[in-house]
Design an enzyme around this catalytic site. Sequence first.
Site, PDB file in Angstrom:
ATOM      1  N   ASP A   1      19.448  37.081  52.546  1.00  0.00           N
ATOM      2  CA  ASP A   1      19.743  36.279  51.364  1.00  0.00           C
ATOM      3  C   ASP A   1      20.443  34.978  51.706  1.00  0.00           C
ATOM      4  O   ASP A   1      20.440  34.039  50.926  1.00  0.00           O
ATOM      5  CB  ASP A   1      20.596  37.071  50.358  1.00  0.00           C
ATOM      6  CG  ASP A   1      21.884  37.599  50.982  1.00  0.00           C
ATOM      7  OD1 ASP A   1      22.134  37.302  52.166  1.00  0.00           O
ATOM      8  OD2 ASP A   1      22.644  38.312  50.297  1.00  0.00           O
TER       9      ASP A   1
ATOM     10  N   ASP B   1      19.277  43.672  55.625  1.00  0.00           N
ATOM     11  CA  ASP B   1      20.659  43.261  55.462  1.00  0.00           C
ATOM     12  C   ASP B   1      21.363  44.364  54.666  1.00  0.00           C
ATOM     13  O   ASP B   1      20.717  45.129  53.950  1.00  0.00           O
ATOM     14  CB  ASP B   1      20.679  41.937  54.688  1.00  0.00           C
ATOM     15  CG  ASP B   1      22.053  41.293  54.705  1.00  0.00           C
ATOM     16  OD1 ASP B   1      22.848  41.644  55.585  1.00  0.00           O
ATOM     17  OD2 ASP B   1      22.317  40.446  53.840  1.00  0.00           O
TER      18      ASP B   1
ATOM     19  N   ASP C   1      20.124  33.810  57.416  1.00  0.00           N
ATOM     20  CA  ASP C   1      18.972  34.708  57.559  1.00  0.00           C
ATOM     21  C   ASP C   1      17.649  33.953  57.673  1.00  0.00           C
ATOM     22  O   ASP C   1      16.643  34.529  58.077  1.00  0.00           O
ATOM     23  CB  ASP C   1      18.879  35.658  56.351  1.00  0.00           C
ATOM     24  CG  ASP C   1      20.084  36.574  56.253  1.00  0.00           C
ATOM     25  OD1 ASP C   1      20.545  37.043  57.299  1.00  0.00           O
ATOM     26  OD2 ASP C   1      20.569  36.808  55.135  1.00  0.00           O
TER      27      ASP C   1
END
Length: 1065
Positions: A735, A385, A739
């Site tokens: 996070d 990410d 996800d």
Amino acid sequence: MGKGGEDRGKKEKNGIESRNKDNDTFPAWAKDVKECEEKYEVNREVGLSDADVEKRRKIYGYNELEKHEGVSIFKLILDQFNDTLVRILLAAAVISFVLAWYDGDEGGEMEITAFVEPLVIFLILIVNAIVGVWQESNAEKALEALKEIQSEHATVIRNGKKLASLPAKELVPGDIVELRVGDKVPADMRVLHLISSTLRVEQGSLTGESEAVSKTVKAVAEDTDIQGKKCMVFAGTTVVNGNCICLVMETGMNTEIGKVHSQIHEAAQNEEDTPLKKKLNEFGEVLTMLIGIICAVVWLINVKYFLTWEYVDGWPRNFKFSFEKCTYYFEIAVALAVAAIPEGLPAVITTCLALGTRKMAQKNALVRKLPSVETLGCTTVICSDKTGTLTTNQMAVSKLVAMGSRAGTLRAFNVEGTTYSPFDGEIKDWPVGQMDSNLQMIAKIAAVCNDAHVEQSGNHYVAGGMPTEAALKVMVEKMGFPGEHHDKSSLGCGDVLACCQKWNKMEQRIATLEFDRDRKSMGVIVNSISNKKSLLVKGAVENLLDRSTSIQLRDGSVVALDQYSKDLILHGLHEMSTSALRCLGFAYKEDLSDFETYNGDEDHPAHQLLLEPRNYSSIENNLTFVGLVGLRDPPRKEVRQAIEDCRAAGIRVIVITGDNKNTAEAICHEIGVFGPYDDISSQSLTGKEFMDHRDQKAHLRQSGGLLISRAEPKHKQEIVRLLKEDGEVVAMTGDGVNDAPALKLADIGIAMGIAGTEVAKEASDMVLADDNFSTIVAAVGEGRSIYNNMKAFIRYMISSNIGEVASIFLTAALGIPEGMIPVQLLWVNLVTDGPPATALGFNPPDGDVMKKPPRKSDDSLINTWILFRYLVIGLYVGIATVGVFIIWYTSHTFMGIDLSGDGHSLVTYSQLANWGQCGSWKDFSVSPFTAGSQVFNFDANPCEYFRSGKIKASTLSLSVLVSIEMFNSLNALSEDCSLLRMPPWVNPWLLIAMSISFGLHALILYVPFLAQVFGIVPLSFNEWLLVLAVAFPVILIDEVLKFAGRCTSGLRQSNSTRPSKRKAE
């Protein structure tokens, strides 16, 4: 979910179901407000009636996430025995127990020994099952954590009345809900009406966006991605600004968060074994086959001892079967199974992984699932990410542009720092203590026209309010206060925002013109110490310039804003925007005729102007523009080096983010995912473009870095799935709630410890305590080192087991008495081998561990050459253990070592090999012999010399086995390096472990009770010399084999190098 209305009429039921079906595909975000109300048959002023609510609940059920039935404890326990090695051990334990029971009538010493063995095996299996059940029972916690982020209550309009605190689970599609600042959105809803001028929602945990998103009532295109649905609010997100009226569109499992719930559950069902587990399973299957073959050969060799027949007329007749001897060879089969299986391996692997987790924890990587440590070592792709992992997830000003000394000139200052700490970096070329009037005005506006605050929390600084506003306040602290020498160290003693406080004392706010999406600015009316009113404004640079008529120069003088100056400012804005900076402009106005006497009194005529947001644009006109700043979520300082380390280690980095494409590309250029001059048109796609790509796997196979921006949860999952299908070992970071499915699906799911949601943490295998990408790279290096060490002790233990199998096989093949009983082999495998194997986990890491490409997940633990080496070593172990047994029976001296001290009688090798016929020998007698304080006498039955009398020879065999395995652990220090180049003291833990193992062996030899349980006796000094003389050559043999391996390594590598074939092909 609720059930359909069984008691309703068929016609009504069909009509409801038809509407439900239409609803499933109704794109509310692409329809205007009126059309949405008509579709759901509701009026926003009145809401649904109780009857409508009941009818819809029968179709849609309650607004809650499903509780999936977990795997029962009984099934989890059964699954632990779905392993080849475990099944062999279980069979060995059962057979061993039955034989011990059968022999129980004989009593005495052998009865104790026989029952110890099955009980120890059962204990191993029970402990193994408990650990397995404990690990797997944690799998569903991510789903429970997901429920925690759901809203519990909602303000709903029903029957024309407002219900202030209706349980959120009672919402149905069509309900009218009012949202306020701080509310958690209870369902997926269409915004019908904005009560405030603006509405902003923090939805980053669901979509991956780094900032709160402004919402509108305007429809968008039907094919818009989730981030682009500006007229929708989603369950589990939070309102950070404004209030509105919404229409519930989806509830429960049909919401976006419900889809995430389903994806997590689906991913949990598809969890695969780690590469090491797969290798050990394959090894177990091969071992099963080998044990079967060896058992069959042993039985064929010895069938003559328990099954005899006579030939009559050419046909076998008069069969005679000896049940006693048959059970004896059953015991040999059990011994083979015990010898072949490294029972101590699971315990040693668990210990090594646990030690690995401690090392990783020291590097801020908290491992939640032990096998993840090993899987990290073969990671080939890291899907990272952007927000919070590659970047700090803390907005920071990186550039400040102020007006020059004359019209048409600008000054630019670079601002250092990547966090909310005022001490993190400074402003380059800053006139410390000599701020000019223009810079003072910028500082004043940034400090006063601002609702955020920054606090210190431990070693971190955290922002309250909008991140961009917090970044402006941090910039003001770095600018300092005019006339004062700015000393950062003094700030630590008082308020973090000391300079901002001083500006706010000088300029008292008396009114706020809230930000709205039309004018794109926020203003505050302030009353200075001199009782002079002024308007301070910040907002979008283009909008402020359009409403500005003048600019303030460096010395504070004001000149008209000409076209050249405006173009110059817009050019600077364009340059900053193309560098992915979010720009904010500053302006002020001192001529406030309507507010000259205003002090916040509600009765003042000017107060009426402030009650209508549509008046704000007319108040914020004829402004004086003073400067602008560029803000961003900056990359972490250490990330660039970590990306370089990944490249050197052969690990590809794919950045997958919900953020917009330009911002993500700029960050990727800066941190080295892309080169400064790379053409990235084929390497940077949005999630939608990737899903439409004609060959997705070919795109993912590109060398170098890749970027997928505007990614939705389904895109992340699809990328992970495709990479895994292509044979990659995927580590995925995340996070947010969005996800979690991909974290669950990846080989290694890595959650953020600081910014991560509980959902992401529970779905992950590893949590980063510092949310830092470089920590992942350090953990991969540690994982590689741990795997190399695990490979060393696995090979060591397996080679030891090969030696034990060779020993038993040779015993059976030669027909001599059984040298070692299963309980002795168990002791060696579990206890004696354990400390050295564990100590091999402390081998120092190779200096180039992160300069080699990752191993393939299908690389074998033991290649052909290593297998050949250990077969040679194993054969020597067999010869040595059986040989010392034969030496004791047939010779009083060996290599000058006198073995006659105990007074034992010698027999010929022929007698030893045919000991089963002892009863038919004439005049056979043996003299007593001593072992420690015991005297063994065979006057009553000389043939017992080959049964109970073998105790000394058996002890010698066991001691040789233990000694060889200790010396062999030194061989395992390195796969190819000689002990001359890598001496034993490079790993002092191994030397300590060897001492412990020898000590444990001495314990069972010289403690009478233990000696009785294990069926052994103490050894004399000369007998120990014999043991060491027979055991030491294993080092010399492996040194020769290592030398041969080094000489032929190039040839073997060239033969094994073949073009890799993708699974898809």
